[in-house]
Design an enzyme around this catalytic site. Sequence first.
Site, PDB file in Angstrom:
ATOM      1  CB  CYS A 116      -0.949  -0.004   1.188  1.00 49.72           C
ATOM      2  SG  CYS A 116      -2.131  -1.365   1.101  1.00 49.72           S
ATOM      3  CG  HIS A 271      -3.060   3.632   2.330  1.00 48.93           C
ATOM      4  ND1 HIS A 271      -3.517   3.311   1.084  1.00 48.93           N
ATOM      5  CD2 HIS A 271      -3.121   2.501   3.071  1.00 48.93           C
ATOM      6  CE1 HIS A 271      -3.825   2.030   1.062  1.00 48.93           C
ATOM      7  NE2 HIS A 271      -3.597   1.519   2.258  1.00 48.93           N
ATOM      8  CG  ASN A 301      -6.370  -0.526   1.336  1.00 50.38           C
ATOM      9  OD1 ASN A 301      -5.716  -0.109   0.391  1.00 50.38           O
ATOM     10  ND2 ASN A 301      -5.820  -0.989   2.436  1.00 50.38           N
TER      11      ASN A 301
HETATM   12  N1  COA Z   1     -18.361  -8.563   9.276  1.00 49.75           N
HETATM   13  C1  COA Z   1     -18.802  -8.858  10.487  1.00 49.75           C
HETATM   14  N2  COA Z   1     -17.987  -9.180  11.493  1.00 49.75           N
HETATM   15  C2  COA Z   1     -16.659  -9.216  11.236  1.00 49.75           C
HETATM   16  C3  COA Z   1     -16.145  -8.941   9.969  1.00 49.75           C
HETATM   17  C4  COA Z   1     -17.050  -8.595   8.958  1.00 49.75           C
HETATM   18  N3  COA Z   1     -16.662  -8.280   7.722  1.00 49.75           N
HETATM   19  N4  COA Z   1     -14.799  -9.049  10.019  1.00 49.75           N
HETATM   20  C5  COA Z   1     -14.481  -9.400  11.277  1.00 49.75           C
HETATM   21  N5  COA Z   1     -15.608  -9.504  12.010  1.00 49.75           N
HETATM   22  C6  COA Z   1     -15.746  -9.848  13.409  1.00 49.75           C
HETATM   23  C7  COA Z   1     -14.569 -10.576  13.973  1.00 49.75           C
HETATM   24  O1  COA Z   1     -14.670 -11.950  13.690  1.00 49.75           O
HETATM   25  C8  COA Z   1     -14.708 -10.291  15.454  1.00 49.75           C
HETATM   26  O2  COA Z   1     -15.615 -11.179  15.980  1.00 49.75           O
HETATM   27  P1  COA Z   1     -15.414 -11.837  17.449  1.00 49.75           P
HETATM   28  O3  COA Z   1     -15.383 -10.655  18.398  1.00 49.75           O
HETATM   29  O4  COA Z   1     -16.587 -12.713  17.594  1.00 49.75           O
HETATM   30  O5  COA Z   1     -14.101 -12.538  17.369  1.00 49.75           O
HETATM   31  C9  COA Z   1     -15.359  -8.908  15.507  1.00 49.75           C
HETATM   32  O6  COA Z   1     -15.850  -8.661  14.190  1.00 49.75           O
HETATM   33  C10 COA Z   1     -14.427  -7.779  15.929  1.00 49.75           C
HETATM   34  O7  COA Z   1     -13.208  -7.884  15.225  1.00 49.75           O
HETATM   35  P2  COA Z   1     -12.054  -6.873  15.472  1.00 49.75           P
HETATM   36  O8  COA Z   1     -10.845  -7.372  14.770  1.00 49.75           O
HETATM   37  O9  COA Z   1     -11.938  -6.560  16.912  1.00 49.75           O
HETATM   38  O10 COA Z   1     -12.632  -5.555  14.765  1.00 49.75           O
HETATM   39  P3  COA Z   1     -11.931  -4.174  14.591  1.00 49.75           P
HETATM   40  O11 COA Z   1     -12.759  -3.128  15.219  1.00 49.75           O
HETATM   41  O12 COA Z   1     -10.482  -4.225  14.940  1.00 49.75           O
HETATM   42  O13 COA Z   1     -12.020  -3.957  13.018  1.00 49.75           O
HETATM   43  C11 COA Z   1     -10.689  -4.166  11.043  1.00 49.75           C
HETATM   44  C12 COA Z   1     -11.435  -4.889  12.162  1.00 49.75           C
HETATM   45  C13 COA Z   1     -10.081  -5.198  10.124  1.00 49.75           C
HETATM   46  C14 COA Z   1     -11.700  -3.330  10.293  1.00 49.75           C
HETATM   47  C15 COA Z   1      -9.614  -3.255  11.677  1.00 49.75           C
HETATM   48  O14 COA Z   1      -8.833  -3.975  12.583  1.00 49.75           O
HETATM   49  C16 COA Z   1      -8.714  -2.659  10.643  1.00 49.75           C
HETATM   50  O15 COA Z   1      -9.124  -1.877   9.797  1.00 49.75           O
HETATM   51  N6  COA Z   1      -7.408  -2.974  10.679  1.00 49.75           N
HETATM   52  C17 COA Z   1      -6.475  -2.468   9.716  1.00 49.75           C
HETATM   53  C18 COA Z   1      -6.636  -3.180   8.430  1.00 49.75           C
HETATM   54  C19 COA Z   1      -5.995  -2.476   7.294  1.00 49.75           C
HETATM   55  O16 COA Z   1      -6.282  -1.324   7.046  1.00 49.75           O
HETATM   56  N7  COA Z   1      -5.136  -3.167   6.583  1.00 49.75           N
HETATM   57  C20 COA Z   1      -4.499  -2.652   5.420  1.00 49.75           C
HETATM   58  C21 COA Z   1      -3.416  -1.720   5.801  1.00 49.75           C
HETATM   59  S1  COA Z   1      -2.637  -1.125   4.389  1.00 49.75           S
END
Ligand code: COA
Length: 344
Positions: A116, A271, A301
């Site tokens: 990215c 980004h 993204n």
């Molecule tokens: N729909 C519904 N539930 C989902 C889901 C989806 N698409 N994806 C994950 N979940 C669930 C998980 O399984 C978890 O369930 P659990 O509590 O029963 O285990 C719950 O949602 C919470 O997950 P969590 O990881 O705590 O959520 P979060 O608030 O951290 O958000 C992301 C998850 C991925 C959106 C966030 O961590 C994020 O954006 N991270 C950076 C990712 C990124 O930008 N990567 C590229 C960088 S270049």
Amino acid sequence: MGQTLRAKIAGTGSYVPEKVLTNKELESMVDTTDEWITTRTGIRERRIAVSESSTDMAVHAAERALKSAGVSAADIELVVVGTVTPEMTFPSTACFVQSRLGIKSGVPAFDLSAACSGFLYALDVAEKYIVSGIVKRALVIGVDRFSEIIDWTDRSTCVLFGDGAGAVVLSGTKGKSGIMASNIHSDGRKWDMLYAPGKGRCPFGKENAKKDSDKTESAKKESAEKETPPYLAMSGNETFKVAVRTMVASIKEALKAAKVSADDVKLLIPHQANQRIIEATRQRLKLPKERLFMNLDKYGNTSAGSIPIALDEAYRQGRIKRGDIILFVAFGGGLTWSSAALRW
Ligand code: COA
């Protein structure tokens, strides 16, 4: 005393595929909801390159950037493409772009892999070629087609990404406009926070030492379980925290090197990974909301395409004026992170 040679963005262009994939449509593909995706990420829909390849998207974006700069392909002396989803393993997507646009034979064209952060890495490299006087004009492109490396049954990743490309023409100038400071960073020790193993296996590799037909049923099951899926994998929470930390540090480094403060910044173009990551970064810099550009609700993204697509939209919407100080910042697999400060 001669004036300093700078690299300025002379034109911008972008391209996103026609096909829109909404959160609602994702609800019928994986166990997710529009509400979850919107509140956790800010993304409402993304584009999917059904018929466009990475080269197609890069070429469309580049043609628009050339037009906006008012230069022709014959004026380009360097092509750098940031991508981790190239057209082929080789030749580089940059070589395909060179051929498709009719950029002169002999002009160097290469891809750069920084996930990215790919566009900002490419911008940094092209800028060095320009300020050292080796080339006068470069085409810098960020393109990714993550739809081909996503596991579309994995709800934790498939909702986050989309396809697209953006491009700029970078020109040497002795005027005040141009890149004032730029930095690129990596930490390979944290590679497993965000990666995509990709495809292709060596038939002589130890994973294939014994042919499947020679194996017992349990050995077959065991080796199938061990096989690494080719798709993108990510530790979401960890990535989130490291993204904010490294982007803030990278921005501060760029501001210091450019001898400007956050107050001087007219527009931050980050980004477009997640609205909450961007918001946390903005708050740490104490930047007012109106000085932030976001379009991830429409595209998700798009990896290396993200910043140049956002830049092109911001510019065409009149959000950038001559003399404005603009800030770019990115974070991605590698890990990689990067920032650039420039005067428009
Ligand atoms: N729909 C519904 N539930 C989902 C889901 C989806 N698409 N994806 C994950 N979940 C669930 C998980 O399984 C978890 O369930 P659990 O509590 O029963 O285990 C719950 O949602 C919470 O997950 P969590 O990881 O705590 O959520 P979060 O608030 O951290 O958000 C992301 C998850 C991925 C959106 C966030 O961590 C994020 O954006 N991270 C950076 C990712 C990124 O930008 N990567 C590229 C960088 S270049």
